[in-house]
Design a protein around this motif. Sequence first.
Motif, PDB file in Angstrom:
ATOM      1  N   MET A  26      14.774  45.951  36.757  1.00 22.52           N
ATOM      2  CA  MET A  26      15.880  46.725  35.941  1.00 22.52           C
ATOM      3  C   MET A  26      16.174  46.334  34.782  1.00 22.52           C
ATOM      4  SD  MET A  26      15.778  49.663  36.514  1.00 22.52           S
ATOM      5  CE  MET A  26      17.006  50.256  35.463  1.00 22.52           C
ATOM      6  N   LEU A  27      16.487  44.917  34.814  1.00 22.05           N
ATOM      7  CA  LEU A  27      16.920  43.960  33.643  1.00 22.05           C
ATOM      8  C   LEU A  27      15.934  43.946  32.906  1.00 22.05           C
ATOM      9  CD1 LEU A  27      18.999  41.273  35.481  1.00 22.05           C
ATOM     10  CD2 LEU A  27      20.016  42.813  34.065  1.00 22.05           C
ATOM     11  N   PHE A  28      14.695  43.716  33.217  1.00 25.49           N
ATOM     12  CA  PHE A  28      13.359  43.354  32.212  1.00 25.49           C
ATOM     13  C   PHE A  28      13.164  44.946  31.314  1.00 25.49           C
ATOM     14  CE2 PHE A  28       8.934  43.761  31.515  1.00 25.49           C
ATOM     15  CZ  PHE A  28       8.827  42.430  30.695  1.00 25.49           C
ATOM     16  N   GLY A  74      13.631  47.792  26.181  1.00 25.59           N
ATOM     17  CA  GLY A  74      13.879  49.187  25.499  1.00 25.59           C
ATOM     18  C   GLY A  74      13.168  49.965  26.432  1.00 25.59           C
ATOM     19  N   TRP A  75      12.838  49.917  27.799  1.00 20.47           N
ATOM     20  CA  TRP A  75      12.153  50.835  28.484  1.00 20.47           C
ATOM     21  C   TRP A  75      12.982  51.743  29.565  1.00 20.47           C
ATOM     22  CZ3 TRP A  75       8.343  46.480  30.475  1.00 20.47           C
ATOM     23  CH2 TRP A  75       7.397  46.198  29.110  1.00 20.47           C
ATOM     24  N   ALA A  76      14.508  51.370  29.223  1.00 21.54           N
ATOM     25  CA  ALA A  76      15.373  52.170  30.109  1.00 21.54           C
ATOM     26  C   ALA A  76      16.600  52.290  29.070  1.00 21.54           C
ATOM     27  CB  ALA A  76      15.590  51.445  31.309  1.00 21.54           C
ATOM     28  N   PRO A  77      17.074  53.356  29.398  1.00 22.62           N
ATOM     29  CA  PRO A  77      18.309  53.448  28.504  1.00 22.62           C
ATOM     30  C   PRO A  77      19.495  52.554  28.573  1.00 22.62           C
ATOM     31  CG  PRO A  77      17.862  55.590  29.930  1.00 22.62           C
ATOM     32  CD  PRO A  77      16.943  54.352  30.300  1.00 22.62           C
ATOM     33  N   SER A  78      20.256  52.295  27.394  1.00 26.27           N
ATOM     34  CA  SER A  78      21.233  51.133  27.382  1.00 26.27           C
ATOM     35  C   SER A  78      22.361  51.531  26.444  1.00 26.27           C
ATOM     36  CB  SER A  78      20.326  49.936  26.995  1.00 26.27           C
ATOM     37  OG  SER A  78      20.098  50.191  25.530  1.00 26.27           O
ATOM     38  N   THR A  79      23.324  50.826  26.392  1.00 22.35           N
ATOM     39  CA  THR A  79      24.262  51.344  25.062  1.00 22.35           C
ATOM     40  C   THR A  79      23.709  51.476  23.708  1.00 22.35           C
ATOM     41  OG1 THR A  79      24.767  49.032  24.856  1.00 22.35           O
ATOM     42  CG2 THR A  79      26.154  50.142  26.478  1.00 22.35           C
ATOM     43  N   SER A  80      22.661  50.894  23.451  1.00 28.67           N
ATOM     44  CA  SER A  80      22.152  50.843  22.034  1.00 28.67           C
ATOM     45  C   SER A  80      20.960  51.957  22.117  1.00 28.67           C
ATOM     46  CB  SER A  80      21.227  49.573  21.682  1.00 28.67           C
ATOM     47  OG  SER A  80      20.367  49.158  22.395  1.00 28.67           O
ATOM     48  N   VAL A 101      24.175  44.850  31.334  1.00 24.23           N
ATOM     49  CA  VAL A 101      23.680  43.894  32.555  1.00 24.23           C
ATOM     50  C   VAL A 101      24.315  44.429  33.673  1.00 24.23           C
ATOM     51  CG1 VAL A 101      24.082  41.803  33.395  1.00 24.23           C
ATOM     52  CG2 VAL A 101      23.578  41.913  31.227  1.00 24.23           C
ATOM     53  N   LEU A 102      25.779  45.153  33.883  1.00 17.51           N
ATOM     54  CA  LEU A 102      26.139  45.495  34.881  1.00 17.51           C
ATOM     55  C   LEU A 102      25.471  46.988  35.559  1.00 17.51           C
ATOM     56  CD1 LEU A 102      30.162  45.291  34.393  1.00 17.51           C
ATOM     57  CD2 LEU A 102      28.638  44.028  35.981  1.00 17.51           C
ATOM     58  N   ALA A 103      25.210  47.864  34.537  1.00 16.59           N
ATOM     59  CA  ALA A 103      24.420  49.195  34.587  1.00 16.59           C
ATOM     60  C   ALA A 103      23.191  48.868  35.458  1.00 16.59           C
ATOM     61  CB  ALA A 103      24.458  50.030  33.703  1.00 16.59           C
ATOM     62  N   ALA A 104      22.206  47.893  34.779  1.00 12.84           N
ATOM     63  CA  ALA A 104      20.902  47.713  35.238  1.00 12.84           C
ATOM     64  C   ALA A 104      21.027  46.950  36.539  1.00 12.84           C
ATOM     65  CB  ALA A 104      20.175  46.598  34.152  1.00 12.84           C
ATOM     66  N   GLY A 105      21.816  45.964  36.771  1.00  9.12           N
ATOM     67  CA  GLY A 105      22.163  45.244  38.118  1.00  9.12           C
ATOM     68  C   GLY A 105      22.407  46.279  39.312  1.00  9.12           C
ATOM     69  N   HIS A 115      20.072  47.330  42.357  1.00  8.32           N
ATOM     70  CA  HIS A 115      20.590  47.251  43.749  1.00  8.32           C
ATOM     71  C   HIS A 115      20.047  48.591  44.434  1.00  8.32           C
ATOM     72  CE1 HIS A 115      22.383  43.450  42.884  1.00  8.32           C
ATOM     73  NE2 HIS A 115      22.785  43.285  43.945  1.00  8.32           N
ATOM     74  N   ILE A 116      20.293  49.711  43.712  1.00  2.24           N
ATOM     75  CA  ILE A 116      19.937  51.113  44.251  1.00  2.24           C
ATOM     76  C   ILE A 116      18.329  51.074  44.523  1.00  2.24           C
ATOM     77  CG2 ILE A 116      19.653  53.291  43.713  1.00  2.24           C
ATOM     78  CD1 ILE A 116      22.251  53.319  42.302  1.00  2.24           C
TER      79      ILE A 116
END
Length: 90
Positions: A23-25, A30-36, A67-71, A75-76
């Motif tokens: 998830m962090l990778f 840019g392969w997963a949604p983020s704040t940007s 980082v918190l969202a991807a982490g 875990h899920i």
Amino acid sequence: HLNSGGFIGSQTNIAVCTGTAIMLFAVRNGWAPSTSQNSKLEKGLGLEDSGSDMLSGDPMGMTFVDVLAAGSFGHILAAGMLLGLHNMGK
């Protein structure tokens, strides 16, 4: 010790590390949604720049929230891996 049969190196440890790293990778590249980069349902869930004004010292714009969202999602994913392995009998 690392070879004492504890948590380090166990299936649980490997699943959590793998899920979180994936998830962090994905967020960093840019392969997963983020704040940007957000996705919108009207646009077929494709990622596009949102023009976020969050400050980041990271060259790719990854923030603490990312980082918190991807982490958390990592875990899920790990829980899914562990349940799948348990269901397979391993």
